[in-house]
Design an enzyme around this catalytic site. Structure first.
Site, PDB file in Angstrom:
ATOM      1  CD  GLU A   1      15.682 -18.249   2.858  1.00  0.00           C
ATOM      2  OE1 GLU A   1      14.558 -17.725   2.777  1.00  0.00           O
ATOM      3  OE2 GLU A   1      15.889 -19.446   2.581  1.00  0.00           O
ATOM      4  CD  GLN A   2      14.710 -23.640   4.355  1.00  0.00           C
ATOM      5  OE1 GLN A   2      14.476 -24.344   5.322  1.00  0.00           O
ATOM      6  NE2 GLN A   2      14.232 -23.903   3.159  1.00  0.00           N
TER       7      GLN A   2
ATOM      8  CG  HIS B   1       4.718 -14.412 -16.135  1.00  0.00           C
ATOM      9  ND1 HIS B   1       4.099 -14.100 -17.310  1.00  0.00           N
ATOM     10  CD2 HIS B   1       5.106 -15.702 -16.250  1.00  0.00           C
ATOM     11  CE1 HIS B   1       4.101 -15.150 -18.111  1.00  0.00           C
ATOM     12  NE2 HIS B   1       4.712 -16.139 -17.482  1.00  0.00           N
TER      13      HIS B   1
ATOM     14  CG  ASP C   1       3.645 -20.470  -2.520  1.00  0.00           C
ATOM     15  OD1 ASP C   1       2.754 -19.757  -3.025  1.00  0.00           O
ATOM     16  OD2 ASP C   1       4.472 -21.120  -3.198  1.00  0.00           O
TER      17      ASP C   1
ATOM     18  CG  LEU D   1      10.729 -21.502  12.620  1.00  0.00           C
ATOM     19  CD1 LEU D   1      11.019 -20.621  13.823  1.00  0.00           C
ATOM     20  CD2 LEU D   1       9.361 -21.172  12.031  1.00  0.00           C
TER      21      LEU D   1
ATOM     22  N   GLY E   1       7.823 -13.352  -1.328  1.00  0.00           N
ATOM     23  CA  GLY E   1       6.901 -12.602  -0.463  1.00  0.00           C
ATOM     24  C   GLY E   1       7.595 -12.011   0.759  1.00  0.00           C
TER      25      GLY E   1
ATOM     26  CE1 TYR F   1       9.386 -15.863 -17.758  1.00  0.00           C
ATOM     27  CE2 TYR F   1       7.560 -17.334 -18.212  1.00  0.00           C
ATOM     28  CZ  TYR F   1       8.496 -16.836 -17.346  1.00  0.00           C
ATOM     29  OH  TYR F   1       8.571 -17.314 -16.046  1.00  0.00           O
TER      30      TYR F   1
ATOM     31  NE  ARG G   1      11.494 -18.587  -7.944  1.00  0.00           N
ATOM     32  CZ  ARG G   1      10.188 -18.769  -7.762  1.00  0.00           C
ATOM     33  NH1 ARG G   1       9.374 -18.827  -8.762  1.00  0.00           N
ATOM     34  NH2 ARG G   1       9.699 -18.909  -6.553  1.00  0.00           N
TER      35      ARG G   1
ATOM     36  CB  ALA H   1       5.717 -14.692  -6.756  1.00  0.00           C
TER      37      ALA H   1
HETATM   38  P1  FAD Z   1       8.801 -18.873  -1.377  1.00  0.00           P
HETATM   39  O1  FAD Z   1       9.175 -18.011  -2.527  1.00  0.00           O
HETATM   40  O2  FAD Z   1       8.743 -20.357  -1.546  1.00  0.00           O
HETATM   41  O3  FAD Z   1       9.779 -18.511  -0.201  1.00  0.00           O
HETATM   42  C1  FAD Z   1       9.802 -19.186   1.024  1.00  0.00           C
HETATM   43  C2  FAD Z   1      11.175 -18.938   1.650  1.00  0.00           C
HETATM   44  O4  FAD Z   1      11.145 -19.419   2.986  1.00  0.00           O
HETATM   45  C3  FAD Z   1      12.293 -19.672   0.918  1.00  0.00           C
HETATM   46  O5  FAD Z   1      13.361 -18.786   0.671  1.00  0.00           O
HETATM   47  C4  FAD Z   1      12.681 -20.784   1.895  1.00  0.00           C
HETATM   48  O6  FAD Z   1      14.045 -21.151   1.805  1.00  0.00           O
HETATM   49  C5  FAD Z   1      12.344 -20.131   3.229  1.00  0.00           C
HETATM   50  N1  FAD Z   1      12.042 -21.109   4.310  1.00  0.00           N
HETATM   51  C6  FAD Z   1      11.284 -22.225   4.229  1.00  0.00           C
HETATM   52  N2  FAD Z   1      11.240 -22.851   5.405  1.00  0.00           N
HETATM   53  C7  FAD Z   1      11.995 -22.115   6.272  1.00  0.00           C
HETATM   54  C8  FAD Z   1      12.341 -22.248   7.649  1.00  0.00           C
HETATM   55  N3  FAD Z   1      11.904 -23.297   8.393  1.00  0.00           N
HETATM   56  N4  FAD Z   1      13.114 -21.283   8.218  1.00  0.00           N
HETATM   57  C9  FAD Z   1      13.571 -20.218   7.496  1.00  0.00           C
HETATM   58  N5  FAD Z   1      13.289 -20.063   6.170  1.00  0.00           N
HETATM   59  C10 FAD Z   1      12.497 -20.989   5.574  1.00  0.00           C
HETATM   60  N6  FAD Z   1       4.484 -17.048  -9.306  1.00  0.00           N
HETATM   61  C11 FAD Z   1       4.330 -15.881  -9.994  1.00  0.00           C
HETATM   62  O7  FAD Z   1       3.839 -14.877  -9.423  1.00  0.00           O
HETATM   63  N7  FAD Z   1       4.704 -15.780 -11.318  1.00  0.00           N
HETATM   64  C12 FAD Z   1       5.234 -16.866 -11.987  1.00  0.00           C
HETATM   65  O8  FAD Z   1       5.573 -16.764 -13.164  1.00  0.00           O
HETATM   66  C13 FAD Z   1       5.399 -18.129 -11.292  1.00  0.00           C
HETATM   67  N8  FAD Z   1       5.914 -19.240 -11.892  1.00  0.00           N
HETATM   68  C14 FAD Z   1       6.051 -20.406 -11.184  1.00  0.00           C
HETATM   69  C15 FAD Z   1       6.556 -21.578 -11.812  1.00  0.00           C
HETATM   70  C16 FAD Z   1       6.689 -22.782 -11.082  1.00  0.00           C
HETATM   71  C17 FAD Z   1       7.171 -24.036 -11.781  1.00  0.00           C
HETATM   72  C18 FAD Z   1       6.370 -22.815  -9.705  1.00  0.00           C
HETATM   73  C19 FAD Z   1       6.537 -24.093  -8.896  1.00  0.00           C
HETATM   74  C20 FAD Z   1       5.874 -21.665  -9.079  1.00  0.00           C
HETATM   75  C21 FAD Z   1       5.695 -20.465  -9.815  1.00  0.00           C
HETATM   76  N9  FAD Z   1       5.168 -19.308  -9.218  1.00  0.00           N
HETATM   77  C22 FAD Z   1       5.001 -18.152  -9.915  1.00  0.00           C
HETATM   78  C23 FAD Z   1       4.731 -19.361  -7.830  1.00  0.00           C
HETATM   79  C24 FAD Z   1       5.749 -18.738  -6.920  1.00  0.00           C
HETATM   80  O9  FAD Z   1       7.008 -19.335  -7.092  1.00  0.00           O
HETATM   81  C25 FAD Z   1       5.324 -18.891  -5.468  1.00  0.00           C
HETATM   82  O10 FAD Z   1       3.961 -18.625  -5.330  1.00  0.00           O
HETATM   83  C26 FAD Z   1       6.133 -17.894  -4.637  1.00  0.00           C
HETATM   84  O11 FAD Z   1       7.497 -18.235  -4.669  1.00  0.00           O
HETATM   85  C27 FAD Z   1       5.621 -17.836  -3.214  1.00  0.00           C
HETATM   86  O12 FAD Z   1       6.400 -16.905  -2.496  1.00  0.00           O
HETATM   87  P2  FAD Z   1       6.612 -17.098  -0.931  1.00  0.00           P
HETATM   88  O13 FAD Z   1       7.465 -15.974  -0.500  1.00  0.00           O
HETATM   89  O14 FAD Z   1       5.299 -17.310  -0.274  1.00  0.00           O
HETATM   90  O15 FAD Z   1       7.366 -18.483  -0.809  1.00  0.00           O
END
Ligand code: FAD
Length: 378
Positions: free
Chosen positions: A35-36, A48, A290, A126, A16, A211, A104, A303
């Site tokens: 990014e951490q 997907h 998330d 952070l 995201g 897949y 991914r 995602a």
């Molecule tokens: P994240 O992708 O978790 O990114 C958060 C980022 O913030 C990370 O890079 C982390 O290192 C960084 N971060 C965390 N804390 C700090 C800090 N204090 N300081 C600086 N940086 C920090 N979603 C789909 O749409 N399609 C799929 O097929 C799918 N399959 C999945 C399968 C599994 C098994 C799982 C567990 C999840 C799946 N998801 C899928 C869900 C998807 O992975 C998450 O919803 C998505 O990654 C959320 O994106 P985000 O950017 O909110 O968080």
């Protein structure tokens, strides 16, 4: 890194955060992403990306690039995990963009490349935020700090930004884990079996989604949902094994047995979620993905919701300008809460596409075609 006052800081360059940065930069905002992780590696996992997301990728010019490296299945098949009987054959074409399944890490690399050079800062974890009403002081664990006008928390399920807004609270363990494994397609050639492009095998209390993750179809991937009473580990994931997989799917279809037999390495991830949050923003801080609405991953849309959030937040900031961020944040929540909450609850229930149904409400959705509802109209 710039020491001057920045406009927008994004915490987290996950799926995201990176797209939010690229979309906001395309819209003309000054954005830095923190990014951490010291760098990103190609961890063994697929994802997907539905047509609802590809429509957003068009805006940052990466849709064709993503399609070129992805498998593009024509259907999502749902099958009984034991008998192999089809319970749904859902077309994945006809929603205004392509349906992709992809590695991914490869996807994340394309997203990060879409950011302006020098605006993605690795190794910046952070530690603390101070919104003093005029701007926000952002302090990192390495002792450095920056200031920004607004801060977007895209820092995932254990979000520090969420904690600043709402206090410390661990996410809920769902009682399920997901196993993840990538298998070289060469290993599957010896079987007289058909390995379909995108298929979910359903059991009464567990499943396996399978897949391809590349355009060449040389990498096949599975991810499961399997009951597991408690998550007793501190880490984000742990190693699993072929034996553990064989025990979890004993008696399941020969295709599942072939996949397990062909598994070299498999990891096991806890599936966490949270109840819908009482607020998505406060002052100069706002959440997406998330950090805001984590869900079990069973609709493959977690995602996607983070990326849709990024698109809507950008749209709202363009509408109001950064100085009126309060109105933008209100508009953003008004225009995202219902859809994100609906997807969150269907995903947690794990019923999506088990039976024949029309997924147009998910895949046909075009965030740019939706009229912007005003805060008061909601
Ligand atoms: P994240 O992708 O978790 O990114 C958060 C980022 O913030 C990370 O890079 C982390 O290192 C960084 N971060 C965390 N804390 C700090 C800090 N204090 N300081 C600086 N940086 C920090 N979603 C789909 O749409 N399609 C799929 O097929 C799918 N399959 C999945 C399968 C599994 C098994 C799982 C567990 C999840 C799946 N998801 C899928 C869900 C998807 O992975 C998450 O919803 C998505 O990654 C959320 O994106 P985000 O950017 O909110 O968080």
């Amino acid at each position: 890194m710039s020491n001057g006052k920045e406009k927008i800081a994004i915490i987290g360059a996950g799926l995201g955060g990176a797209v939010a940065g690229a979309l906001l930069q395309h819209a003309g905002f000054e954005v830095n992403v923190y990014e951490q992780a010291p760098s990103f590696s190609r961890l063994g996992a697929g994802i997907h990306m539905g047509p609802n997301v590809l429509k957003i990728f068009e805006r940052i010019g990466v849709d064709k690039k993503v399609i070129s490296i992805s498998s593009t299945p024509s259907h999502w098949f749902s099958r009984d995990g034991i008998t192999g009987e089809y319970t749904a054959r859902v077309p994945l074409v006809g929603y205004g963009q392509t349906y992709c399944t992809v590695h991914r890490g490869d996807l994340q690399a394309i997203q990060c490349d879409a950011l302006q050079p020098g605006t993605l800062h690795f190794g910046k974890k952070l530690a603390r935020l101070d919104d003093n009403g005029t701007d926000v002081l952002i302090e990192f664990e390495d002792g450095t700090s920056v200031r920004a006008d607004i801060v977007i928390g895209a820092d995932g399920i254990n979000s520090r930004v969420r904690e600043t807004l709402l206090g410390a609270e661990k996410p809920n363990y769902s009682g399920w884990v997901g196993h993840r494994a990538l298998i070289s397609s060469d290993k599957l050639k010896k079987y007289d079996l058909t390995f379909e492009d995108c298929v979910k095998w359903w059991g009464p209390d567990r499943h396996m989604m399978v897949y391809y993750t590349t355009a060449r179809r040389d990498e096949y991937y599975y991810v499961t949902g399997v009951p597991h009473p408690a998550w007793e580990f501190d880490s984000a994931f742990v190693g699993s094994s072929r034996d553990e997989m064989a025990a979890a799917f004993k008696g399941y279809h020969p295709i599942i047995q072939a996949l397990i037999e062909s598994t070299d390495e498999v990891t096991k991830w806890p599936l966490f979620n949270r109840n819908p949050l009482p607020l998505w923003s406060k002052g100069r801080l706002v959440l997406l993905g998330d950090a805001c609405h984590p869900m079990k991953p069973h609709m493959a849309q977690g995602a996607a919701m983070a990326i849709e959030d990024a698109a809507m937040l950008t749209r709202c900031l363009q509408e109001t300008g950064i100085n009126d961020f309060r109105t933008a944040f209100g508009l953003y929540e008004t225009n995202r809460r219902d859809r994100a909450t609906r997807v969150q609850s269907v995903s947690n229930a794990n019923t999506f596409l088990l039976k024949q149904e029309d997924p147009a409400w998910v895949y046909g959705y075009d965030i740019y075609a939706e009229p912007l509802k005003s805060e008061t109209a909601a």
